[in-house]
Design a protein around this motif. Structure first.
Motif, PDB file in Angstrom:
ATOM      1  N   ALA A  24      15.163  -9.969   2.321  1.00  0.00           N
ATOM      2  CA  ALA A  24      15.498  -9.320   2.871  1.00  0.00           C
ATOM      3  C   ALA A  24      13.751  -8.485   2.975  1.00  0.00           C
ATOM      4  CB  ALA A  24      15.361  -9.013   1.566  1.00  0.00           C
ATOM      5  N   MET A  25      13.086  -9.283   2.813  1.00  0.00           N
ATOM      6  CA  MET A  25      11.714  -9.101   2.811  1.00  0.00           C
ATOM      7  C   MET A  25      12.027  -9.097   4.578  1.00  0.00           C
ATOM      8  SD  MET A  25       8.422  -9.160   0.492  1.00  0.00           S
ATOM      9  CE  MET A  25       7.065  -9.494   1.817  1.00  0.00           C
ATOM     10  N   TYR A  26      11.739 -10.092   5.191  1.00  0.00           N
ATOM     11  CA  TYR A  26      11.791 -10.028   6.187  1.00  0.00           C
ATOM     12  C   TYR A  26      12.768  -9.826   7.385  1.00  0.00           C
ATOM     13  CZ  TYR A  26       7.426 -11.890   6.094  1.00  0.00           C
ATOM     14  OH  TYR A  26       6.027 -12.367   5.948  1.00  0.00           O
ATOM     15  N   LEU A  56       4.834  -6.597   4.329  1.00  0.00           N
ATOM     16  CA  LEU A  56       3.953  -6.949   3.506  1.00  0.00           C
ATOM     17  C   LEU A  56       2.930  -4.817   3.451  1.00  0.00           C
ATOM     18  CD1 LEU A  56       2.009  -9.615   2.264  1.00  0.00           C
ATOM     19  CD2 LEU A  56       3.821  -8.902   1.504  1.00  0.00           C
ATOM     20  N   ALA A  57       3.419  -4.405   4.564  1.00  0.00           N
ATOM     21  CA  ALA A  57       2.439  -3.704   4.454  1.00  0.00           C
ATOM     22  C   ALA A  57       3.818  -2.671   4.103  1.00  0.00           C
ATOM     23  CB  ALA A  57       1.992  -3.153   6.119  1.00  0.00           C
ATOM     24  N   ASP A  58       4.749  -2.081   4.917  1.00  0.00           N
ATOM     25  CA  ASP A  58       5.963  -1.155   4.437  1.00  0.00           C
ATOM     26  C   ASP A  58       5.930  -0.998   2.559  1.00  0.00           C
ATOM     27  OD1 ASP A  58       6.707  -1.178   6.856  1.00  0.00           O
ATOM     28  OD2 ASP A  58       7.980  -2.243   7.214  1.00  0.00           O
ATOM     29  N   GLY A  59       5.797  -2.534   2.269  1.00  0.00           N
ATOM     30  CA  GLY A  59       5.482  -2.484   0.659  1.00  0.00           C
ATOM     31  C   GLY A  59       5.181  -1.672   0.291  1.00  0.00           C
ATOM     32  N   VAL A  60       3.152  -2.267   0.792  1.00  0.00           N
ATOM     33  CA  VAL A  60       2.761  -1.295  -0.070  1.00  0.00           C
ATOM     34  C   VAL A  60       2.587   0.203   0.621  1.00  0.00           C
ATOM     35  CG1 VAL A  60      -0.413  -0.625   0.855  1.00  0.00           C
ATOM     36  CG2 VAL A  60       0.391  -3.301   0.018  1.00  0.00           C
TER      37      VAL A  60
END
Lengths: 345, 166, 165
Positions: A24-26, A56-60
């Motif tokens: 889902a992340m990718y 990862l940047a989006d998550g942060v």
């Protein structure tokens, strides 16, 4: 219940959960890349090589954003909404057969969390529950746009569930079982259900688009009319959960389509491969093939999103009730008649 | 309403044929168009690393020019500030001392010369007004910054680097 | 283990059904009702009636309650536009409630503890056995109920038609 069994299932559940989250992340990254390529652009390419660290940047970013709860909202339900959306998206993976059983040493490990004999109906139930996340979130926001979006989501989901169920019934006539494992086993080699049920497949695909709220049926969140739809008032990781749940839904429905109509982990020439690779590596190749099919469908979802414009609401209802449902019923009748004739002679 | 001219063209919208109402052929056509773009070369230029060539009449950041001996051409006449429609230019004039002859071409020079890049509209009127050919808008794009005060460019940023003789 | 799970789930279903009645916000009521239906689903699974469990899950939780929620959200009931009840309505309500309690107590007193009903075939709830039963001995009631549903559907369509027929 022996300890090894529990441990085995626990590990399997953890792996499947982790895989679906990573995919889902990718998918978010893939969506932006695919959109960019389809529009002659580059897409995100700053975070890491080819922008590979973008999720990862989006998550942060999502975690660092300020969390805003509207003053007149229903605080408790406002929190439950995204959690429910995430939950219903994730539990669908439990009955999907990811591969044939692997043999490690003496132990045979089935690559499916549970093989309940109503697996298909379970998927169907989880899908129908998925709308609650949207409805509760939209209502609890206490915002007119969110409420409209929640109502749209409810009526859209209910309308398309009927066509989806009817298209599955035709498939059940062919396969004669509700267990996903058995349905996949029946499609050994190249005997994929899509060959026997082409219309059922198209109907199911269209309904899957509508049930996952993907374009061209993304009316609950259409920006031009409803700002952000049900997640207008959401911020921070709650918004992230909603966006994330959509991609998990997409992954799960791709997996369901692949296992119902495209043979799951079966592929032409699998017997030969199984003979030559043994009982540990062979099933894993099947799983790999299954994932390739899933990725193909995820790509298809994105490809359609960046090609077809959004439906108008009355067109959506017209398509659902006056086109898909009669077609699905006709499909059932034709399938039944053909099966009866084949059995007679 | 009766049309006043005969320019109005009545378009009869034909009802869709059955093949058109199936939608699926149209959808596959659309999908094939988008997938063909998937393999086309992207039009993006990765800006900070790669720069697009400017056109010949491009007006970018200002630069204060020097003459062939490396002296500043500006004589602080104030015509550029006067012509500026956005009132972005301010300057303070000073008199050249004898020992500064190699620095400034004329007897009067700009001790302070500031352009507010947030006000500037890059119209190029200062360039046209200058009688000494001292100011030209031939630089690159003005970079972005965080504070307003950092957009007021002084002589340190505007005067072009002195000629280095080989 | 089965019994203890049953008692926990049964307590939960009683609790959530009470919450359906006691919560003031109608939307909360519906949400509690959904949770109550979920506990019913768990009951069906404990009885090894998988098909019934899933159908309860899909039809009640997934479709009917969505419609309930849909209607309530459209009506948007809240305290501001709730009409004030007249004392007469309140008195009538109290009387009706008392009648219900009396009837319930009376019927409870009349009941005796019966022998537990034992299912001859424990796998009856599985989908294959259930299908054989429904389309074998219970063919007529099954088809009649489907005709009943069809009639209800036609009636609903007729109600929405504005012009006189």
């Amino acid at each position: 219940m022996e300890i090894a069994f529990v441990l085995e299932k626990f590990i399997l559940v953890t792996i499947i959960f982790a895989i679906s989250l990573v995919i889902a992340m990718y998918s978010t990254y893939a969506e932006r890349k695919v959109a960019a390529f389809l529009q002659d652009r580059l897409g995100p390419d700053r975070a890491g090589p080819f922008g590979i660290l973008q999720p990862l940047a989006d998550g942060v970013k999502m975690f660092m954003k300020e969390e805003i709860v509207p003053t007149n909202s229903n605080k408790w339900l406002f929190m439950v909404g995204p959690g429910l959306a995430m939950l219903t998206a994730c539990i669908g993976t439990a009955v999907i057969p990811w591969g044939t059983a692997i043999q490690i040493g003496e132990r045979v490990i089935p690559l499916q969390v549970t093989d309940i004999n109503v697996g298909l109906l379970y998927i169907f139930g989880v899908v129908s529950l998925g709308v609650y996340g949207v409805m509760i979130g939209g209502w609890a926001s206490n915002n007119k746009y969110s409420l409209l979006s929640a109502i749209r989501a409810a009526s859209q989901n209910i309308s398309y569930e009927i066509a989806m169920g009817l298209s599955i019934i035709a498939l059940l006539l062919v396969s004669g079982t509700l267990s996903l494992k058995e349905i996949v086993e029946q499609q050994h080699g190249w005997h994929w259900n899509v060959i026997y049920q082409p219309i059922g497949f198209i109907l199911f695909l269209i309904c899957a688009f509508a049930e996952t709220n993907r374009a061209p049926f993304d009316l609950p969140e259409c920006e031009t009319e409803l700002i952000g739809g049900y997640h207008t008032e959401y911020s921070s990781m709650k918004l992230g959960f909603y966006l994330f749940a959509e991609y998990i839904n997409m992954f799960v429905s791709s997996a369901v389509i692949a296992s119902l109509y495209f043979g799951g982990y079966n592929y032409p020439g699998m017997d030969w491969v199984l003979q030559h690779t043994g009982t540990t590596i062979g099933p894993l190749i099947g799983t790999l093939v299954f994932f390739i099919k899933i990725f193909a469908f995820i790509f298809f979802f994105m490809w359609v999103r960046w090609t077809i414009p959004r439906f108008r609401y009355d067109q959506l209802m017209h398509l659902g009730w006056k086109v898909l449902i009669p077609l699905a019923i006709a499909n059932i009748i034709v399938t039944g008649v053909v099966i009866a004739i084949i059995e007679k002679f | 309403m009766e049309p006043l001219t005969n320019k109005k063209k009545v378009l009869a919208q034909k009802p869709l044929t059955f093949a058109e109402r199936m939608y699926l052929p149209a959808i596959t056509k659309g999908l094939s168009i988008t997938i063909s773009h998937f393999f086309k070369k992207e039009a993006t230029i990765r800006y900070p690393e790669v720069e697009r060539e400017f056109s010949t009449n491009w007006r970018g950041m200002h630069s204060l020019k020097r003459d062939e001996e490396g002296r500043e051409r500006c004589t602080a006449c104030g015509l550029c500030a006067l012509s500026c429609p956005a009132e972005a230019i301010t300057m303070i004039a000073a008199e050249r001392k004898p020992e500064e002859k190699h620095l400034y071409r004329e007897e009067k020079y700009a001790a302070m010369y500031e352009i507010n890049m947030l006000r500037c509209i890059f119209c190029g009127l200062c360039e046209e007004a200058c009688p000494k050919e001292a100011i030209y808008l031939d630089g690159p794009i003005v970079p972005s910054d965080y504070l307003r005060k950092d957009f007021i460019y002084g002589k340190d940023k505007l005067v072009e680097a002195p000629l280095t003789l080989k | 283990m089965g019994t203890s799970v049953f008692y926990i789930v049964a307590a939960l279903s009683v609790f959530f059904s009470l919450m359906v009645i006691f919560s003031k916000n109608p939307v909360h009521s519906v949400l509690y009702l959904i949770v109550t239906f979920f506990t019913f689903t768990v009951h069906y699974i404990l009885l090894n009636a998988q098909f019934l469990a899933v159908v309860n899950f899909i039809v009640y939780m997934g479709a009917i309650m969505v419609l309930f929620l849909f209607v309530l959200m459209l009506l948007n009931l809240n305290k501001d536009n709730e009409p004030l009840k007249s004392p007469l309505v309140k008195i009538v309500g109290i009387i009706a409630g008392c009648c219900l309690v009396v009837t319930l107590v009376g019927s409870l007193k009349a009941t005796a503890v019966s022998n537990p009903l034992l299912l001859k075939n424990p796998g009856l709830g599985l989908i294959q056995n259930l299908g054989r039963e429904l389309f074998g001995p219970f063919m007529l009631p099954f088809e009649l109920s489907s005709i009943l549903l069809l009639t209800a559907m036609v009636g609903a369509v007729l109600l929405t038609k504005k012009e006189k027929i």
